[in-house]
Design an enzyme around this catalytic site. Structure first.
Site, PDB file in Angstrom:
ATOM      1  N   HIS A  54      74.138  67.322 -61.848  1.00 13.56           N
ATOM      2  CA  HIS A  54      74.502  66.812 -60.527  1.00 13.56           C
ATOM      3  C   HIS A  54      75.984  67.073 -60.273  1.00 13.56           C
ATOM      4  O   HIS A  54      76.711  67.517 -61.153  1.00 13.56           O
ATOM      5  CB  HIS A  54      74.145  65.336 -60.367  1.00 13.56           C
ATOM      6  CG  HIS A  54      74.833  64.387 -61.303  1.00 13.56           C
ATOM      7  ND1 HIS A  54      74.643  64.411 -62.676  1.00 13.56           N
ATOM      8  CD2 HIS A  54      75.705  63.361 -61.075  1.00 13.56           C
ATOM      9  CE1 HIS A  54      75.352  63.449 -63.229  1.00 13.56           C
ATOM     10  NE2 HIS A  54      76.018  62.806 -62.296  1.00 13.56           N
ATOM     11  N   HIS A  56      78.690  65.181 -59.573  1.00 14.14           N
ATOM     12  CA  HIS A  56      79.823  64.309 -59.911  1.00 14.14           C
ATOM     13  C   HIS A  56      80.806  65.039 -60.831  1.00 14.14           C
ATOM     14  O   HIS A  56      80.405  65.781 -61.732  1.00 14.14           O
ATOM     15  CB  HIS A  56      79.330  63.015 -60.561  1.00 14.14           C
ATOM     16  CG  HIS A  56      78.674  62.078 -59.591  1.00 14.14           C
ATOM     17  ND1 HIS A  56      77.878  61.022 -59.975  1.00 14.14           N
ATOM     18  CD2 HIS A  56      78.696  62.043 -58.227  1.00 14.14           C
ATOM     19  CE1 HIS A  56      77.443  60.372 -58.904  1.00 14.14           C
ATOM     20  NE2 HIS A  56      77.925  60.972 -57.834  1.00 14.14           N
ATOM     21  N   ASP A  58      82.602  64.394 -63.343  1.00 14.37           N
ATOM     22  CA  ASP A  58      82.559  64.279 -64.804  1.00 14.37           C
ATOM     23  C   ASP A  58      81.378  65.047 -65.406  1.00 14.37           C
ATOM     24  O   ASP A  58      81.206  65.059 -66.625  1.00 14.37           O
ATOM     25  CB  ASP A  58      82.541  62.815 -65.250  1.00 14.37           C
ATOM     26  CG  ASP A  58      81.366  62.017 -64.729  1.00 14.37           C
ATOM     27  OD1 ASP A  58      80.912  62.276 -63.591  1.00 14.37           O
ATOM     28  OD2 ASP A  58      80.873  61.120 -65.444  1.00 14.37           O
ATOM     29  N   HIS A  59      80.599  65.706 -64.570  1.00 16.71           N
ATOM     30  CA  HIS A  59      79.518  66.581 -65.029  1.00 16.71           C
ATOM     31  C   HIS A  59      79.736  68.030 -64.573  1.00 16.71           C
ATOM     32  O   HIS A  59      79.503  68.960 -65.342  1.00 16.71           O
ATOM     33  CB  HIS A  59      78.163  66.060 -64.532  1.00 16.71           C
ATOM     34  CG  HIS A  59      77.813  64.727 -65.105  1.00 16.71           C
ATOM     35  ND1 HIS A  59      76.971  64.570 -66.182  1.00 16.71           N
ATOM     36  CD2 HIS A  59      78.232  63.479 -64.772  1.00 16.71           C
ATOM     37  CE1 HIS A  59      76.887  63.283 -66.487  1.00 16.71           C
ATOM     38  NE2 HIS A  59      77.636  62.604 -65.637  1.00 16.71           N
ATOM     39  N   HIS A 110      70.222  58.930 -58.306  1.00 17.56           N
ATOM     40  CA  HIS A 110      71.645  58.784 -58.645  1.00 17.56           C
ATOM     41  C   HIS A 110      72.471  59.609 -57.669  1.00 17.56           C
ATOM     42  O   HIS A 110      73.461  59.145 -57.124  1.00 17.56           O
ATOM     43  CB  HIS A 110      71.863  59.239 -60.089  1.00 17.56           C
ATOM     44  CG  HIS A 110      73.263  59.076 -60.576  1.00 17.56           C
ATOM     45  ND1 HIS A 110      73.814  57.842 -60.840  1.00 17.56           N
ATOM     46  CD2 HIS A 110      74.237  59.995 -60.856  1.00 17.56           C
ATOM     47  CE1 HIS A 110      75.067  58.003 -61.256  1.00 17.56           C
ATOM     48  NE2 HIS A 110      75.345  59.300 -61.267  1.00 17.56           N
ATOM     49  N   ASP A 133      72.519  61.692 -65.421  1.00 11.77           N
ATOM     50  CA  ASP A 133      72.724  60.264 -65.178  1.00 11.77           C
ATOM     51  C   ASP A 133      71.488  59.608 -64.575  1.00 11.77           C
ATOM     52  O   ASP A 133      71.590  58.648 -63.803  1.00 11.77           O
ATOM     53  CB  ASP A 133      73.939  60.066 -64.256  1.00 11.77           C
ATOM     54  CG  ASP A 133      75.250  60.284 -64.983  1.00 11.77           C
ATOM     55  OD1 ASP A 133      75.230  60.610 -66.183  1.00 11.77           O
ATOM     56  OD2 ASP A 133      76.315  60.138 -64.334  1.00 11.77           O
ATOM     57  N   HIS A 172      75.632  60.239 -70.832  1.00 11.63           N
ATOM     58  CA  HIS A 172      76.692  59.327 -71.273  1.00 11.63           C
ATOM     59  C   HIS A 172      76.265  58.572 -72.524  1.00 11.63           C
ATOM     60  O   HIS A 172      75.069  58.324 -72.748  1.00 11.63           O
ATOM     61  CB  HIS A 172      77.021  58.293 -70.183  1.00 11.63           C
ATOM     62  CG  HIS A 172      77.723  58.847 -68.997  1.00 11.63           C
ATOM     63  ND1 HIS A 172      79.094  58.919 -68.902  1.00 11.63           N
ATOM     64  CD2 HIS A 172      77.238  59.368 -67.840  1.00 11.63           C
ATOM     65  CE1 HIS A 172      79.428  59.448 -67.738  1.00 11.63           C
ATOM     66  NE2 HIS A 172      78.312  59.735 -67.074  1.00 11.63           N
TER      67      HIS A 172
END
Length: 253
Positions: A54, A56, A58-59, A110, A133, A172
């Site tokens: 996805h 975001h 941090d990905h 998400h 996530d 995570h």
């Protein structure tokens, strides 16, 4: 197939997926590209693609730097917000990594463009799913761009249909906090107690598998009376909504 978890940022996971037969490799959510490339260089594998779950940061935030360092990579995803995307995954439209079969599973909740990647090694019958996530060990992701009905469909009509022995590689390291919450919901659950004891002192708690998650992940147990009694709902979608709200407000000690 070989799967190497790479711990990144504070609590993220990236993964290197290698086809043993052809030594072709993909990276999943490579937020720290230098760390990824250093590990790949030690494997002898050839990096060909990026699987982004996805958008975001941090990905997907490492995609730009990775493509600069390794031009020509195929960057898979299902959201225009993903940097450097050049292959848009259609739901369940398979593609190959060497001899490995990869099936993208659209799992919008998400984020609207979230994808889980289901991988089968036909030579060994190994199966894995990279869940980003959406599904964690003992928990699930927040409903930023969806609702409980969306997540129920994902959990019970998509992921729950995968074979029990499918390994789950999530985005995570949230396991201890997730299990602490789960123990407040089902304190007498023996599978949950055993998982809690098992994870103590472990820095890396992936993978789990689909069969295991059914036993102790409360979000995959909302059809059970033990969960419905605690949340005060008999409709499983409403139970899932209530459980997510309880988790949102949970503060692990």
């Amino acid at each position: 197939m070989k799967i190497i978890p790479i711990q990144a940022l504070k609590d993220n996971y990236s993964y290197i997926l290698i086809d043993d037969k052809t030594k072709e490799a993909a990276v999943i959510d490579p937020v720290e590209p230098i760390k990824i490339l250093n590990v790949i260089s030690q494997t002898g594998a050839k990096l060909s693609s990026v699987l982004t779950t996805h958008h975001h940061w941090d990905h997907a935030g490492g995609n730009i730097e990775l493509v600069v360092k390794k031009p020509g990579l195929a960057v898979y995803g299902a959201d225009a917000r993903i940097p450097e995307i050049n292959y848009v995954c259609k739901d369940r439209e398979e593609f190959k990594l060497g001899s490995l079969d990869i099936t993208p599973l659209h799992t919008p909740c998400h984020t609207k463009g979230h994808v889980c990647y289901y991988v089968i090694d036909s030579a060994t019958n190994e199966k894995a799913v990279f869940t980003g996530d959406t599904l964690f060990v003992g928990g699930i992701g927040k409903f930023f761009e969806g609702d409980a009905r969306d997540m129920y469909r994902i959990l019970f009509h998509i992921l729950n249909n995968l074979p029990d022995d499918t390994w789950i590689y999530c985005g995570h390291e949230y396991t201890r906090d997730n299990l602490k919450f789960a123990l407040t919901i089902e304190p007498q659950n023996e599978a949950l107690q055993a998982k809690w004891a098992w994870c103590q002192g472990k820095q890396i708690t992936v993978p789990s598998n689909i069969g295991q998650e059914r036993l102790y992940n409360p979000f995959m147990r909302v059809n059970e009376q033990s969960i419905q009694r605690v949340v005060g709902k008999t409709d499983p979608v409403e139970a899932l909504h209530s459980l997510r709200e309880m988790k949102n407000n949970f503060e692990p000690v």
